[in-house]
Structures are given as structure tokens and as C-alpha cells.
Motif scaffolding. Structure first.
Motif, mmCIF file in Angstrom:
data_model
loop_
_atom_site.group_PDB
_atom_site.id
_atom_site.type_symbol
_atom_site.label_atom_id
_atom_site.label_comp_id
_atom_site.label_asym_id
_atom_site.label_seq_id
_atom_site.Cartn_x
_atom_site.Cartn_y
_atom_site.Cartn_z
ATOM 1 N N VAL A 48 -81.524 -20.968 13.021
ATOM 2 C CA VAL A 48 -80.786 -19.712 12.940
ATOM 3 C C VAL A 48 -81.772 -18.573 12.744
ATOM 4 O O VAL A 48 -82.523 -18.555 11.780
ATOM 5 C CB VAL A 48 -79.766 -19.743 11.783
ATOM 6 N N VAL A 49 -81.773 -17.639 13.671
ATOM 7 C CA VAL A 49 -82.672 -16.491 13.599
ATOM 8 C C VAL A 49 -81.836 -15.251 13.361
ATOM 9 O O VAL A 49 -80.815 -15.046 13.997
ATOM 10 C CB VAL A 49 -83.472 -16.342 14.909
ATOM 11 N N SER A 50 -82.253 -14.419 12.444
ATOM 12 C CA SER A 50 -81.480 -13.227 12.089
ATOM 13 C C SER A 50 -81.352 -12.291 13.277
ATOM 14 O O SER A 50 -82.337 -11.886 13.877
ATOM 15 C CB SER A 50 -82.153 -12.498 10.931
ATOM 16 N N ALA A 51 -80.103 -11.977 13.632
ATOM 17 C CA ALA A 51 -79.844 -11.021 14.702
ATOM 18 C C ALA A 51 -78.587 -10.236 14.372
ATOM 19 O O ALA A 51 -78.560 -9.032 14.437
ATOM 20 C CB ALA A 51 -79.701 -11.721 16.045
ATOM 21 N N GLY A 55 -69.285 -13.451 9.350
ATOM 22 C CA GLY A 55 -68.719 -14.184 8.237
ATOM 23 C C GLY A 55 -69.778 -14.670 7.263
ATOM 24 O O GLY A 55 -69.655 -15.744 6.682
ATOM 25 N N GLY A 56 -70.834 -13.892 7.101
ATOM 26 C CA GLY A 56 -71.893 -14.268 6.186
ATOM 27 C C GLY A 56 -72.959 -15.142 6.815
ATOM 28 O O GLY A 56 -73.917 -15.530 6.147
ATOM 29 N N VAL A 57 -72.818 -15.469 8.102
ATOM 30 C CA VAL A 57 -73.777 -16.327 8.791
ATOM 31 C C VAL A 57 -74.634 -15.483 9.724
ATOM 32 O O VAL A 57 -74.113 -14.761 10.560
ATOM 33 C CB VAL A 57 -73.048 -17.408 9.617
ATOM 34 N N LYS A 58 -75.948 -15.570 9.568
ATOM 35 C CA LYS A 58 -76.840 -14.833 10.458
ATOM 36 C C LYS A 58 -77.185 -15.714 11.656
ATOM 37 O O LYS A 58 -77.616 -16.846 11.498
ATOM 38 C CB LYS A 58 -78.108 -14.424 9.718
ATOM 39 N N ILE A 59 -76.978 -15.174 12.843
ATOM 40 C CA ILE A 59 -77.264 -15.934 14.053
ATOM 41 C C ILE A 59 -77.968 -15.047 15.062
ATOM 42 O O ILE A 59 -77.902 -13.821 14.987
ATOM 43 C CB ILE A 59 -75.985 -16.515 14.689
ATOM 44 N N SER A 60 -78.660 -15.675 15.985
ATOM 45 C CA SER A 60 -79.356 -14.932 17.029
ATOM 46 C C SER A 60 -78.653 -15.134 18.359
ATOM 47 O O SER A 60 -77.793 -16.017 18.506
ATOM 48 C CB SER A 60 -80.806 -15.409 17.145
ATOM 49 N N LYS A 61 -79.037 -14.332 19.305
ATOM 50 C CA LYS A 61 -78.410 -14.395 20.630
ATOM 51 C C LYS A 61 -78.531 -15.779 21.243
ATOM 52 O O LYS A 61 -77.580 -16.283 21.834
ATOM 53 C CB LYS A 61 -79.045 -13.344 21.547
ATOM 54 N N ASP A 62 -79.712 -16.427 21.087
ATOM 55 C CA ASP A 62 -79.868 -17.719 21.748
ATOM 56 C C ASP A 62 -79.106 -18.839 21.052
ATOM 57 O O ASP A 62 -79.095 -19.976 21.506
ATOM 58 C CB ASP A 62 -81.348 -18.094 21.920
ATOM 59 N N GLU A 63 -78.450 -18.528 19.937
ATOM 60 C CA GLU A 63 -77.527 -19.482 19.342
ATOM 61 C C GLU A 63 -76.183 -19.460 20.065
ATOM 62 O O GLU A 63 -75.402 -20.410 19.975
ATOM 63 C CB GLU A 63 -77.292 -19.158 17.859
ATOM 64 N N ILE A 64 -75.899 -18.370 20.774
ATOM 65 C CA ILE A 64 -74.597 -18.202 21.412
ATOM 66 C C ILE A 64 -74.709 -18.213 22.929
ATOM 67 O O ILE A 64 -73.918 -18.853 23.623
ATOM 68 C CB ILE A 64 -73.942 -16.861 20.972
ATOM 69 N N PRO A 74 -71.439 -14.952 28.371
ATOM 70 C CA PRO A 74 -72.389 -13.968 28.905
ATOM 71 C C PRO A 74 -72.875 -12.998 27.833
ATOM 72 O O PRO A 74 -72.316 -12.914 26.743
ATOM 73 C CB PRO A 74 -71.552 -13.228 29.959
ATOM 74 N N ASP A 75 -73.929 -12.268 28.164
ATOM 75 C CA ASP A 75 -74.471 -11.266 27.248
ATOM 76 C C ASP A 75 -73.419 -10.260 26.811
ATOM 77 O O ASP A 75 -73.412 -9.808 25.661
ATOM 78 C CB ASP A 75 -75.625 -10.506 27.917
ATOM 79 N N THR A 76 -72.525 -9.890 27.724
ATOM 80 C CA THR A 76 -71.520 -8.869 27.404
ATOM 81 C C THR A 76 -70.590 -9.311 26.283
ATOM 82 O O THR A 76 -70.112 -8.484 25.502
ATOM 83 C CB THR A 76 -70.687 -8.527 28.649
ATOM 84 N N ILE A 77 -70.316 -10.610 26.197
ATOM 85 C CA ILE A 77 -69.465 -11.122 25.122
ATOM 86 C C ILE A 77 -70.246 -11.194 23.820
ATOM 87 O O ILE A 77 -69.750 -10.823 22.753
ATOM 88 C CB ILE A 77 -68.885 -12.492 25.494
ATOM 89 N N PHE A 78 -71.491 -11.656 23.883
ATOM 90 C CA PHE A 78 -72.312 -11.694 22.668
ATOM 91 C C PHE A 78 -72.412 -10.301 22.044
ATOM 92 O O PHE A 78 -72.393 -10.159 20.813
ATOM 93 C CB PHE A 78 -73.710 -12.222 22.979
#
Length: 424
Positions: A48-51, A55-64, A74-78
């Protein structure tokens, strides 16, 4: 229940639990296309990379948004994750949410727990299995739902949190949040929107002595509650109940009101299926649930003509609304003309309109106002041709011929390469 549908380990102490929120909640039927959830597919990475924080969870784009055969986000949804329009008190969606809160706080003091910051990344078990969505239901398809991986999705409805909240001991609760569905492009559909779900659980002493059985008692209480909510939002309107079907409630109803000279569906609801309560350790209880779409009601209450406007940061839109003022009428500030471009192609067996709309949105974003099928024919060789008209329009400025032509050229290229169709 939000299958209109309307915290787990994502609750009070959320951590990323992967391989884990109109089925869409109260009211959804879309074409089914097969989707494999084979356990042999790659597992998602746990890094998990901070992005951004959900809900208290830090996630990065490449997690999604990942290079995974089951990932269709797609990027537009992220880019929409974490925006939480429903938590902005001066935004129409936040104003409407708070008005509903006011109704429940007034009529059920200190009864209903409220959740509006639950992480939208959930398991297929939460999103589908725990609310009894059949294995072959249309809403599970890759064509309809955004999959992070074979076991994880962006919730289609707020009902994805219902079972866990019940297991955690909550008996009266409201869940509000952003939900995600691959959908068509027009003034009333958008791939991200917001729902509210409400649940009330009854114990045997609530209905014993009432002269009615448990199911009838819950249904009567449900209708009384929601008729009061409709009056709170719309005033003294005429109402009617329509019998319907949802996998998670029985009996199931839709509430319609006569508003602005026509009947309008307000929400879906019903008496919770006993199997859901049984799995949550509540064998002796009955419950009701409802789900409603905030955009659907806000567009009517505020006279907002296009669902894209909810995402606008233009001050000419945002400055028109004030906290606590439900029903202020939106004053249009843009009359920029649309630009229409047609595109014809021979379709393949795998073609779906939702996939076409994803391609268009991925390139044009919110400049895509509508994608409409205007011609459809099959030739003597059995080949089928579709012609779609794409309307491009900005609500904030005039578009130039050059940028529209550039968008359309990119759309044509992507449609041909990604959807495996033959342009005409």
C-alpha cells in the motif's frame, strides 16, 4: 438496501482486506455477460503506497488500476475515489443527505447509527453473496461492475456493508456512500453516483401482541417510515406502493410519488430475507431495508438537468447551494451548443454498449454528454452494423472544432483496437 441498490474490516478500524461493496441495490437489471472468478487468477499485491485515503485506508493508483486480466477500472474512475460529494454540506448531495438525517433524528431520536465514510473497495462476498445476489445475476458481470481483481470490486451499492454491520451488532443504521457501475452516457447516468441505505431490526417483543405476524409488522412500519420521509422531502404529495422483486427482501416494494405531474419512483425497499439475518446471527429477528439514489432525488429537488453537474467545481454551480437549504432551484449558467459526431462499425459477438461508453468516457471524460444508438442493421452475410451518435458538450465553455475532431479521432482509434470492431 441500496440495490437502486442501495464497516467491515473496512469499518471502525479499516485495513485493506482484498480478496473482499437499480445487483445494484434496490432496482437493477442489465445484460449479463460471463465473467470468470477463477481462484487461479493472480492475487492482488498487498503493498500500500500513500496516494489517497479511503475509509482510513491509504492506497495508491496501482492498487486499483492494474495490469491484471480481471481489472477493468480506468484512470477516470480512480480519479473519483475519495471525493465523497455526499460529505460536503454545501453540495446538493450533502444537503439532501443531511435532510434525510434530520428526518430520522426527529422521528427516531438516538436510534439510527450513521455511516458515510466506509471504504468503497469490497469483496464480491460482501457485494453479492451476503445479500443473496444469485451467482448468474447480471450485476456480477464484467460488463456491469468495476473489478479490482477476481475477488474484489468497487461496490455497486451501499448494501455491500449490510451483513457486516448486522454482525457487528447494529440494529438501526443508515449507510451513505459513492457507488460504481459501468453504465450508459446520458443526462441521468454516470459511472459514479451516491446511495443511502437504511436498515431497522425488530426483536420478538416488538411485534408480539401487535395482532400481526413479524413480516407484516415490519412491512407496516417500513411503509409508515418511508411515507413520512417522502413528505419530509417533497411535501404533501400523493403516493403509491408498487410490488416488485429484489433478491434480498421479501416482500419487496417501490415507493412512487406524484410529483410535477407524473409518477416518480423514489426508492426501493422491503422486508429483509431471513437468510441474511440468519447468517448474521439474528435468527429470531425480522428487519426492513430501503435504498435510494441521492442524485436521482437531488436532480428533481434542485432542478439539476445533467448528472455531470454534481462533479462541477465551477463557482457558478457551487455558489448556488447553501448548507441546510433543501430544494433551492438551480439556475442554468451555460447554453453552450453540443457537437455531434457519428461513428459506424461492424460489431463482434463480444461487443457491448457499456464497453463503448467506457472508451468514450476514458477519452472525452465529462465532455461526453450522450452516446446514442441511431441505426442498427444486419446484412445478408449476417454481419451487424451499429451507428452511434456522440454528443460532446462542455457545461462551462465552448468547444472548438479542433478539439472535438481530435477527441473523435482518438475515440475511433480506441474503439477499433479495444472493442475489436470494424469501422465503416
Amino acid at each position: 438496501m441500496a440495490l437502486s441498490f442501495a464497516k467491515s474490516t473496512f469499518l471502525s478500524n479499516p485495513t485493506l482486506y482484498f480478496p473482499k461493496n437499480g445487483i445494484r441495490g434496490f432496482g437493477l437489471l442489465l445484460p449479463f455477460s460471463s465473467f470468470s472468478t477463477s481462484s487461479a487468477l493472480p492475487k492482488r499485491r498487498q503493498t500500500v503506497v500513500s496516494a489517497l485515503e479511503l475509509g482510513g485506508v491509504k492506497i495508491s493508483k496501482d492498487e486499483i488500476v492494474r495490469d491484471d486480466p480481471t481489472n477493468n477500472i480506468p484512470d477516470t474512475i480512480f480519479a473519483k475515489l475519495g471525493m465523497q460529494l455526499h460529505r460536503r454540506n454545501q453540495h446538493p448531495l450533502g444537503i439532501l443527505k443531511n435532510a434525510i438525517y434530520d428526518y430520522f433524528d426527529t422521528n427516531y431520536p438516538d436510534k439510527f447509527d450513521k455511516f458515510d465514510d466506509l471504504c468503497p473497495i469490497v469483496s464480491i462476498r460482501q457485494n453479492f453473496d451476503e445479500v443473496l445476489v444469485p451467482a448468474d445475476h447480471v450485476s456480477r458481470s464484467y460488463n456491469d461492475t468495476y473489478y479490482v481483481d477476481s475477488q474484489t470490486v468497487l461496490r455497486c451499492h451501499t448494501s455491500a456493508h449490510q451483513a457486516e454491520l448486522l454482525r457487528n451488532g447494529h440494529t438501526h443504521f443508515l449507510v451513505t456512500g459513492d457507488v460504481y457501475r459501468r453504465d450508459s452516457i446520458d443526462a441521468t447516468h454516470y459511472p459514479v453516483f451516491h446511495q443511502m441505505e437504511g436498515v431497522r431490526v425488530f426483536a420478538p417483543n416488538d411485534w408480539e401482541g401487535s395482532g400481526t405476524d413479524a413480516t407484516s409488522h415490519a412491512a407496516e412500519d417500513l411503509k409508515k417510515c418511508l411515507e413520512g420521509l417522502a413528505r419530509h422531502l417533497f411535501g404533501g404529495v400523493e403516493m403509491r406502493w408498487v410490488d416488485t422483486y429484489f433478491p434480498f427482501t421479501n416482500p419487496s416494494f417501490e415507493l412512487e410519488i406524484y410529483f410535477q405531474n407524473e409518477w416518480m419512483e423514489v426508492l426501493g425497499c422491503g422486508v429483509t430475507e431471513q437468510e441474511i439475518l440468519k447468517r448474521s446471527g439474528r435468527t429470531d429477528n425480522v428487519a426492513w431495508a430501503f435504498g435510494l439514489g441521492l442524485e436521482r432525488l437531488a436532480m428533481v429537488l434542485f432542478d439539476i438537468p445533467d448528472i455531470r453537474l454534481f462533479w462541477s467545481t465551477d463557482e457558478r454551480f457551487t455558489s448556488q447551494f447553501s448548507s441546510g437549504r433543501l430544494g433551492l432551484k438551480f439556475k442554468p449558467f451555460s447554453k453552450y451548443p453540443p457537437c455531434y459526431k457519428d461513428m459506424s462499425f461492424w460489431i463482434s459477438d463480444s461487443f457491448t454498449e457499456n464497453n463503448l461508453c467506457e472508451v468514450v468516457r476514458g477519452i472525452a471524460g465529462d465532455l461526453a454528454e450522450e452516446v446514442k444508438l441511431i441505426d442498427n442493421f444486419t446484412n445478408k452475410k449476417g454481419m451487424t452494423s451499429h451507428c452511434y451518435r456522440i454528443a460532446y458538450r462542455s457545461m462551462e465553455r465552448s468547444l472548438t472544432d479542433e478539439e472535438i475532431n481530435d477527441l473523435q479521432w482518438k475515440v475511433r482509434e480506441q474503439v477499433e483496437s479495444k472493442l475489436k470492431v470494424v469501422l465503416r
